[in-house]
Design an enzyme around this catalytic site. Structure first.
Site, mmCIF file in Angstrom:
data_model
loop_
_atom_site.group_PDB
_atom_site.id
_atom_site.type_symbol
_atom_site.label_atom_id
_atom_site.label_comp_id
_atom_site.label_asym_id
_atom_site.label_seq_id
_atom_site.Cartn_x
_atom_site.Cartn_y
_atom_site.Cartn_z
ATOM 1 N N HIS A 1 -5.300 -20.271 -20.916
ATOM 2 C CA HIS A 1 -3.795 -20.883 -21.088
ATOM 3 C C HIS A 1 -2.919 -19.862 -21.228
ATOM 4 O O HIS A 1 -3.171 -18.878 -21.877
ATOM 5 C CB HIS A 1 -3.980 -21.769 -21.975
ATOM 6 C CG HIS A 1 -4.064 -21.638 -23.418
ATOM 7 N ND1 HIS A 1 -3.395 -20.941 -24.177
ATOM 8 C CD2 HIS A 1 -5.435 -21.463 -23.998
ATOM 9 C CE1 HIS A 1 -3.720 -20.670 -25.344
ATOM 10 N NE2 HIS A 1 -4.915 -21.144 -25.470
ATOM 11 N N GLU B 1 0.529 -18.719 -23.513
ATOM 12 C CA GLU B 1 0.977 -18.587 -24.921
ATOM 13 C C GLU B 1 1.047 -19.851 -25.130
ATOM 14 O O GLU B 1 1.993 -20.725 -24.725
ATOM 15 C CB GLU B 1 2.017 -17.751 -25.008
ATOM 16 C CG GLU B 1 2.417 -17.569 -26.618
ATOM 17 C CD GLU B 1 3.825 -16.822 -26.811
ATOM 18 O OE1 GLU B 1 3.582 -15.547 -27.262
ATOM 19 O OE2 GLU B 1 4.873 -17.253 -26.385
ATOM 20 N N ARG C 1 -2.604 -27.457 -23.872
ATOM 21 C CA ARG C 1 -2.099 -26.113 -23.316
ATOM 22 C C ARG C 1 -2.846 -25.433 -22.064
ATOM 23 O O ARG C 1 -2.313 -24.919 -21.210
ATOM 24 C CB ARG C 1 -2.330 -25.241 -24.433
ATOM 25 C CG ARG C 1 -3.615 -24.952 -25.039
ATOM 26 C CD ARG C 1 -3.536 -23.949 -26.388
ATOM 27 N NE ARG C 1 -4.713 -23.708 -26.908
ATOM 28 C CZ ARG C 1 -5.287 -24.469 -27.986
ATOM 29 N NH1 ARG C 1 -4.685 -25.736 -28.176
ATOM 30 N NH2 ARG C 1 -6.440 -24.135 -28.606
ATOM 31 N N GLU D 1 -11.239 -24.740 -26.869
ATOM 32 C CA GLU D 1 -11.382 -23.475 -27.950
ATOM 33 C C GLU D 1 -12.431 -23.676 -28.900
ATOM 34 O O GLU D 1 -12.569 -24.869 -29.281
ATOM 35 C CB GLU D 1 -10.215 -23.180 -28.323
ATOM 36 C CG GLU D 1 -10.024 -21.938 -29.265
ATOM 37 C CD GLU D 1 -10.378 -20.742 -28.573
ATOM 38 O OE1 GLU D 1 -11.730 -20.366 -28.475
ATOM 39 O OE2 GLU D 1 -9.561 -20.052 -28.210
ATOM 40 N N ARG D 2 -12.967 -22.791 -29.556
ATOM 41 C CA ARG D 2 -13.831 -22.825 -30.683
ATOM 42 C C ARG D 2 -13.079 -23.475 -31.900
ATOM 43 O O ARG D 2 -12.176 -22.829 -31.967
ATOM 44 C CB ARG D 2 -14.607 -21.766 -30.943
ATOM 45 C CG ARG D 2 -14.173 -20.554 -31.763
ATOM 46 C CD ARG D 2 -15.065 -19.394 -31.965
ATOM 47 N NE ARG D 2 -14.533 -18.299 -32.400
ATOM 48 C CZ ARG D 2 -14.763 -17.690 -33.601
ATOM 49 N NH1 ARG D 2 -15.745 -18.420 -34.587
ATOM 50 N NH2 ARG D 2 -14.370 -16.680 -34.029
ATOM 51 N N HIS E 1 -10.053 -21.570 -22.713
ATOM 52 C CA HIS E 1 -9.445 -20.754 -23.902
ATOM 53 C C HIS E 1 -10.258 -19.568 -24.010
ATOM 54 O O HIS E 1 -11.157 -19.195 -23.318
ATOM 55 C CB HIS E 1 -9.607 -21.590 -24.808
ATOM 56 C CG HIS E 1 -9.009 -23.219 -24.768
ATOM 57 N ND1 HIS E 1 -7.685 -23.462 -25.224
ATOM 58 C CD2 HIS E 1 -9.345 -24.251 -24.165
ATOM 59 C CE1 HIS E 1 -7.622 -24.573 -25.087
ATOM 60 N NE2 HIS E 1 -8.382 -25.042 -24.376
ATOM 61 N N ASN F 1 -12.341 -18.329 -26.118
ATOM 62 C CA ASN F 1 -13.669 -18.085 -26.562
ATOM 63 C C ASN F 1 -14.399 -19.089 -25.878
ATOM 64 O O ASN F 1 -15.684 -18.418 -25.418
ATOM 65 C CB ASN F 1 -13.791 -18.743 -28.071
ATOM 66 C CG ASN F 1 -13.293 -17.659 -29.048
ATOM 67 O OD1 ASN F 1 -13.980 -16.508 -29.118
ATOM 68 N ND2 ASN F 1 -12.149 -17.910 -29.928
#
Length: 345
Positions: free
Chosen positions: A97, A99, A146, A200-201, A270, A272
């Site tokens: 994604h 910023e 995002r 994301e993690r 993301h 991660n």
């Protein structure tokens, strides 16, 4: 989740007389038939051809349920046939994604649902320009805004101008209310599947903390270990290893079958979750993946061929290329400058 499928087959038979007697024409003709049962509709279109030597029929069949189309193949639906596995080649696009507002503030974000900044919007648009010539049949995103904003903004730049539509299967009412009743409209849409497994993690107790202040509080080495080690999680959070378990499992069970079918897939997710998938695609070790950095808004292209993944780097922008080569179904025209860009992984 409802599915729509399309199949075509050709059979050579001694005579189509039984079909002709039912549907009319004795030589070249066509007919249609609909079967409806418990909300499932099966449409047949039968074309008959006759010559002095033989007769044969071409039958087209399409089936649908009462929902938005969903060409997803899940483990419960079976696996692709061997013939499809052998013949198909597909594109896989990965985009981190753009910023986010917490990226801008240097905060640990994790699974907190934060939108893009203006810069993030611009990055998503630029990513869209880079992939504007790559065919996209399916889009997968995380459940976070995002990633979804990035996917939608990127597809707005695509030359085919198909509309990405998020599939909702939370319950029967969600499926019923999101139906599309125009077949022509369906053909101009791209299904978008949002999956929490691509999130994301989860950064646990670090979420919302300033990264610099956290380093000053706990020490740079400790924070670096939380952020960049493979199997050490932050307090009450996920390690990269834990994130990889869910992200790669989802990729193998839900996305890879689409590639086997020849579907061109885009994933907007993301840092991660995508690092985890790249670890699987490139067969990286746990030591190699921790040094892998992904820039926001920069797409990466892989070609799925004969059961393996070939990395093509980041596609060049339209101003730098005429036509980019992605699959066998599309012309390959590469300039010397393109070839140089492709080598920069």
């Amino acid at each position: 989740m409802a599915t729509t499928s399309f199949h075509q087959a050709i059979w050579t038979i001694p005579s189509c007389g039984s079909l002709n007697s039912s549907f009319g024409n004795q030589e070249n003709g066509h007919a249609s038939l609909k079967l409806i049962s418990k909300g499932f509709r099966l449409d047949f279109a039968i074309q008959t051809y006759s010559s002095k030597k033989q007769s044969f029929c071409v039958m087209q069949a399409s089936g649908s349920q009462t929902s938005v189309f969903n060409p997803i193949l899940s483990p419960s639906n079976g696996t692709p046939s061997d013939s499809k596995k052998k013949s198909n080649e597909a594109a896989l696009i990965l985009i981190r994604h753009g910023e986010s507002m917490w990226n801008e503030k240097n905060l640990f974000t994790g699974c907190v649902d934060v939108p893009l900044t203006k810069k993030g919007v611009d990055e998503a648009i630029e990513a869209g320009k880079r992939i504007s010539n790559i065919p996209v049949d399916m889009i997968y995103t995380s459940s976070l805004i995002r990633a979804q904003m990035t996917a939608m903004l990127a597809m707005n730049e695509h030359r085919r101008k198909k509309v990405p539509i998020i599939l909702h299967d939370e319950n029967e009412q969600a499926r019923a209310w999101s139906q599309i009743f125009s077949e022509d409209t369906k053909k101009q849409c791209i299904p978008v599947v949002a999956a929490w497994q691509l999130n994301e993690r989860m950064y646990g107790e670090l979420q919302g903390l300033n990264k610099q202040e956290t380093a000053e509080r706990y020490g740079k080495e400790q924070v670096h270990e939380w952020r960049r080690s493979y199997d050490v999680p932050p307090p009450n959070g996920e390690s990269l290893e834990m994130c990889a378990e869910r992200a790669v499992a989802y990729f193998r069970e839900n996305i890879e079958p689409q590639l086997l079918l020849g579907k061109n897939v885009m994933i907007a997710a993301h840092g991660n979750s995508l690092r985890s998938i790249i670890m699987y695609l490139d067969k990286l070790t746990s030591q190699e993946v921790i040094s892998l950095e992904l820039s926001t808004g920069i797409p990466m292209l892989y070609i799925f061929k004969e059961g393996g993944f070939i990395r093509r780097g980041s596609p060049v922008a339209p101003t730098e290329a005429s036509v980019y080569a992605y699959t066998k179904a599309h012309k390959r025209i590469l300039s010397n400058r393109d070839a140089i860009n492709l080598s920069l992984d």
